[in-house]
Motif scaffolding. Structure first.
Motif, PDB file in Angstrom:
ATOM      1  N   GLN A 101       8.521   6.098  20.821  1.00  0.00           N
ATOM      2  CA  GLN A 101       7.688   4.909  20.915  1.00  0.00           C
ATOM      3  C   GLN A 101       6.365   5.149  20.197  1.00  0.00           C
ATOM      4  OE1 GLN A 101       6.650   3.524  24.892  1.00  0.00           O
ATOM      5  NE2 GLN A 101       6.416   1.421  24.168  1.00  0.00           N
ATOM      6  N   TYR A 106      14.316   8.256  23.159  1.00  0.00           N
ATOM      7  CA  TYR A 106      13.622   7.171  22.484  1.00  0.00           C
ATOM      8  C   TYR A 106      12.302   7.667  21.914  1.00  0.00           C
ATOM      9  CZ  TYR A 106      16.661   3.826  24.956  1.00  0.00           C
ATOM     10  OH  TYR A 106      17.729   3.123  25.442  1.00  0.00           O
ATOM     11  N   SER A 166      27.531  -1.883  33.576  1.00  0.00           N
ATOM     12  CA  SER A 166      26.567  -1.485  32.555  1.00  0.00           C
ATOM     13  C   SER A 166      25.843  -0.218  32.975  1.00  0.00           C
ATOM     14  CB  SER A 166      25.554  -2.605  32.298  1.00  0.00           C
ATOM     15  OG  SER A 166      24.765  -2.835  33.449  1.00  0.00           O
ATOM     16  N   TYR A 167      25.122   0.346  32.041  1.00  0.00           N
ATOM     17  CA  TYR A 167      24.355   1.552  32.317  1.00  0.00           C
ATOM     18  C   TYR A 167      22.974   1.182  32.849  1.00  0.00           C
ATOM     19  CZ  TYR A 167      27.617   4.839  30.248  1.00  0.00           C
ATOM     20  OH  TYR A 167      28.714   5.627  30.000  1.00  0.00           O
ATOM     21  N   ILE A 168      22.575   1.848  33.920  1.00  0.00           N
ATOM     22  CA  ILE A 168      21.244   1.662  34.497  1.00  0.00           C
ATOM     23  C   ILE A 168      20.395   2.852  34.088  1.00  0.00           C
ATOM     24  CG2 ILE A 168      19.916   1.292  36.592  1.00  0.00           C
ATOM     25  CD1 ILE A 168      22.045  -0.819  35.915  1.00  0.00           C
ATOM     26  N   PRO A 169      19.309   2.602  33.336  1.00  0.00           N
ATOM     27  CA  PRO A 169      18.500   3.722  32.859  1.00  0.00           C
ATOM     28  C   PRO A 169      17.378   4.105  33.819  1.00  0.00           C
ATOM     29  CG  PRO A 169      17.724   1.706  31.854  1.00  0.00           C
ATOM     30  CD  PRO A 169      18.857   1.312  32.778  1.00  0.00           C
ATOM     31  N   LEU A 185       8.028   3.825  32.247  1.00  0.00           N
ATOM     32  CA  LEU A 185       8.946   2.747  31.906  1.00  0.00           C
ATOM     33  C   LEU A 185       9.963   2.586  33.032  1.00  0.00           C
ATOM     34  CD1 LEU A 185       9.454   0.919  29.441  1.00  0.00           C
ATOM     35  CD2 LEU A 185      10.932   2.682  28.527  1.00  0.00           C
ATOM     36  N   LEU A 242       8.760  -5.153  28.449  1.00  0.00           N
ATOM     37  CA  LEU A 242       9.656  -4.980  27.312  1.00  0.00           C
ATOM     38  C   LEU A 242      11.028  -5.547  27.628  1.00  0.00           C
ATOM     39  CD1 LEU A 242       8.614  -1.299  26.703  1.00  0.00           C
ATOM     40  CD2 LEU A 242       8.412  -3.057  24.953  1.00  0.00           C
ATOM     41  N   TYR A 261      25.258   9.532  30.640  1.00  0.00           N
ATOM     42  CA  TYR A 261      24.879   9.102  29.300  1.00  0.00           C
ATOM     43  C   TYR A 261      23.370   9.259  29.194  1.00  0.00           C
ATOM     44  CZ  TYR A 261      24.335   5.886  25.331  1.00  0.00           C
ATOM     45  OH  TYR A 261      24.035   5.318  24.121  1.00  0.00           O
ATOM     46  N   ARG A 321      23.451  -8.619  36.124  1.00  0.00           N
ATOM     47  CA  ARG A 321      24.476  -7.610  36.352  1.00  0.00           C
ATOM     48  C   ARG A 321      23.927  -6.436  37.163  1.00  0.00           C
ATOM     49  NH1 ARG A 321      28.262  -5.990  31.266  1.00  0.00           N
ATOM     50  NH2 ARG A 321      26.288  -5.246  30.398  1.00  0.00           N
ATOM     51  N   GLY A 325       1.838   0.496  20.002  1.00  0.00           N
ATOM     52  CA  GLY A 325       1.964  -0.934  19.754  1.00  0.00           C
ATOM     53  C   GLY A 325       3.371  -1.413  19.502  1.00  0.00           C
ATOM     54  N   LYS A 326       4.331  -0.522  19.659  1.00  0.00           N
ATOM     55  CA  LYS A 326       5.724  -0.906  19.417  1.00  0.00           C
ATOM     56  C   LYS A 326       6.581  -0.612  20.642  1.00  0.00           C
ATOM     57  CE  LYS A 326       5.572  -0.058  14.434  1.00  0.00           C
ATOM     58  NZ  LYS A 326       6.231   0.658  13.297  1.00  0.00           N
ATOM     59  N   GLY A 327       7.749  -1.216  20.665  1.00  0.00           N
ATOM     60  CA  GLY A 327       8.701  -0.913  21.719  1.00  0.00           C
ATOM     61  C   GLY A 327       9.421   0.385  21.423  1.00  0.00           C
ATOM     62  N   PRO A 328      10.089   0.973  22.418  1.00  0.00           N
ATOM     63  CA  PRO A 328      10.846   2.207  22.201  1.00  0.00           C
ATOM     64  C   PRO A 328      11.946   2.006  21.157  1.00  0.00           C
ATOM     65  CG  PRO A 328      10.544   1.803  24.546  1.00  0.00           C
ATOM     66  CD  PRO A 328      10.090   0.562  23.829  1.00  0.00           C
ATOM     67  N   PHE A 378      14.835  -2.602  21.382  1.00  0.00           N
ATOM     68  CA  PHE A 378      13.692  -3.135  22.119  1.00  0.00           C
ATOM     69  C   PHE A 378      12.849  -4.084  21.269  1.00  0.00           C
ATOM     70  CE2 PHE A 378      13.256  -0.881  26.171  1.00  0.00           C
ATOM     71  CZ  PHE A 378      14.212   0.118  26.038  1.00  0.00           C
ATOM     72  N   GLY A 379      12.240  -5.043  21.949  1.00  0.00           N
ATOM     73  CA  GLY A 379      11.217  -5.864  21.337  1.00  0.00           C
ATOM     74  C   GLY A 379       9.879  -5.137  21.382  1.00  0.00           C
ATOM     75  N   GLN A 380       8.847  -5.780  20.882  1.00  0.00           N
ATOM     76  CA  GLN A 380       7.527  -5.159  20.857  1.00  0.00           C
ATOM     77  C   GLN A 380       6.780  -5.332  22.177  1.00  0.00           C
ATOM     78  OE1 GLN A 380       6.073  -6.769  16.880  1.00  0.00           O
ATOM     79  NE2 GLN A 380       5.503  -4.612  16.737  1.00  0.00           N
ATOM     80  N   ARG A 393       8.724  10.285  31.971  1.00  0.00           N
ATOM     81  CA  ARG A 393       7.362   9.791  31.821  1.00  0.00           C
ATOM     82  C   ARG A 393       6.880   9.789  30.373  1.00  0.00           C
ATOM     83  NH1 ARG A 393       4.385   9.380  36.456  1.00  0.00           N
ATOM     84  NH2 ARG A 393       2.941   8.307  35.077  1.00  0.00           N
ATOM     85  N   PHE A 450      10.596   9.584  24.929  1.00  0.00           N
ATOM     86  CA  PHE A 450      11.132   9.425  26.279  1.00  0.00           C
ATOM     87  C   PHE A 450      12.594   9.847  26.314  1.00  0.00           C
ATOM     88  CE2 PHE A 450       7.824   6.791  28.086  1.00  0.00           C
ATOM     89  CZ  PHE A 450       7.298   6.098  27.013  1.00  0.00           C
ATOM     90  N   PHE A 490      15.485   3.737  19.635  1.00  0.00           N
ATOM     91  CA  PHE A 490      16.571   4.681  19.866  1.00  0.00           C
ATOM     92  C   PHE A 490      16.561   5.776  18.803  1.00  0.00           C
ATOM     93  CE2 PHE A 490      20.969   5.622  21.167  1.00  0.00           C
ATOM     94  CZ  PHE A 490      21.486   6.211  20.027  1.00  0.00           C
ATOM     95  N   PHE A 530      13.952   6.405  33.194  1.00  0.00           N
ATOM     96  CA  PHE A 530      13.220   7.006  32.096  1.00  0.00           C
ATOM     97  C   PHE A 530      12.310   8.133  32.568  1.00  0.00           C
ATOM     98  CE2 PHE A 530      14.177   4.025  28.737  1.00  0.00           C
ATOM     99  CZ  PHE A 530      14.542   2.881  29.415  1.00  0.00           C
TER     100      PHE A 530
END
Lengths: 114, 115
Positions: free
Chosen positions: A38, A36, A99-102, B43, B90, A32, B55, A41-44, B106-108, A106, A89, A46, A104
Motif C-alpha cells: 500500500q 499486499y 468466500s475467503y474471510i481475510p 485494516l 476501502l 490462503y 455472504r 494515498g492508494k488502496g492495497p 482495491f479502490g483508493q 498491522r 500487509f 496485490f 490483516f
C-alpha cells in the motif's frame, strides 16, 4: 480473537539490498495467504499469494515462504528499489460461506534509501 | 480496463449523522468487500457481497450496513456516526467464485472524518 501480527513495524534498507518482511498468523483454519503493498494515498495492491499446500512461491523479484508448523510467512523482495517503499500487509484467509474471510496484519513500513 | 471506483474520496460528517459510501467494481466482478482502515486497528473486514447477497460479515456493530445492486455496485451505510468511525473505507472487488479467482482489486478509498 485471532489476529495476524507483524514483527517489524519499520524496515529500512539500501537500494539494491534484499528485504525480508515477516508475518505471524494464528488461525490454523487459514489456507490462503496474500501479501499486499500500500502506497501513500492508494488502496492495497496485490503482490503475491500462496496456498497452504505450498511452502514457497516466486513472482517477479518477490518470493513468499510459508511455514505452517510455526504459522509464519515471509515476503522477500530482491534488489529492493526506491519504488518498493510502501507499507506491506500480510493477510490470512479462512474459507467460510463461499468466500475467503481475510484477517490483516498491522503492516510493515518499508523504506528504501537510494 | 477501469479499476474499482469509490465515491466520494473525502467526506466530513458530524457525530450522529449517517453516511453512504459507494463502490463500483471492475466490470465482470460480482464480489465486493468493504474494509475499514485506521492507524489504531489497521485494516479490518466489514462485509462481503456477492450477487446482491451478503455472504460474510466482520465484527462490526449493526450501525454498519451495506447492500449490492444487480449491476454489482455496492453501497455501505454508517448510521449514528461516532468519532471513532473516522477512517479510510476501502472496497475491493473480485470474481468471487469459490476458491479460485480470488485476487481482489482495491479502490483508493473514501476518507471519512467525523467531527
Amino acid at each position: 480473537g485471532e489476529s495476524v501480527g507483524l514483527h517489524l513495524p519499520t524496515l529500512s534498507v539500501q537500494e539494491g539490498d534484499n528485504s525480508i518482511i515477516n508475518c505471524a498468523y494464528s488461525n490454523s483454519a487459514s489456507d490462503y495467504f496474500i501479501w499486499y503493498k500500500q502506497e501513500s494515498g492508494k488502496g492495497p495492491q496485490f503482490i503475491i499469494d500462496i496456498r497452504s499446500n505450498m511452502d514457497k512461491r516466486q513472482g517477479q523479484r518477490v518470493t513468499v515462504l510459508l511455514n505452517k508448523t510455526v504459522k509464519h510467512l515471509s515476503l522477500q523482495i530482491a534488489a529492493t528499489q526506491p519504488g518498493d517503499s510502501a507499507v506491506y500487509f500480510c493477510a490470512e484467509n479462512a474459507y467460510l460461506g463461499g468466500s475467503y474471510i481475510p484477517t490483516f496484519g498491522r503492516g510493515t513500513s518499508l523504506i528504501v534509501h537510494p | 480496463k477501469a479499476g474499482v471506483t469509490q465515491t466520494p474520496r473525502y467526506l466530513i460528517k458530524t457525530r450522529g449523522q449517517q453516511v453512504t459510501l459507494s463502490c463500483s467494481p471492475i466490470s465482470g466482478h460480482r464480489s465486493v468487500s468493504w474494509y475499514q482502515q485506521t492507524p489504531g486497528q489497521g485494516l479490518q473486514f466489514l462485509f462481503e457481497y456477492f450477487s446482491e447477497t451478503q455472504r460474510n460479515k466482520g465484527n462490526f456493530p449493526g450501525r454498519f450496513s451495506g447492500r449490492q445492486f444487480s449491476n454489482s455496485r455496492s453501497e455501505m451505510n454508517v448510521s449514528t456516526l461516532e468519532l471513532g468511525d473516522s477512517a479510510l473505507y476501502l472496497c475491493a472487488s473480485s470474481f468471487g467464485r469459490g476458491r479460485g479467482n480470488t485476487e481482489a482489486f482495491f479502490g483508493q478509498g473514501t476518507r471519512l472524518t467525523v467531527v
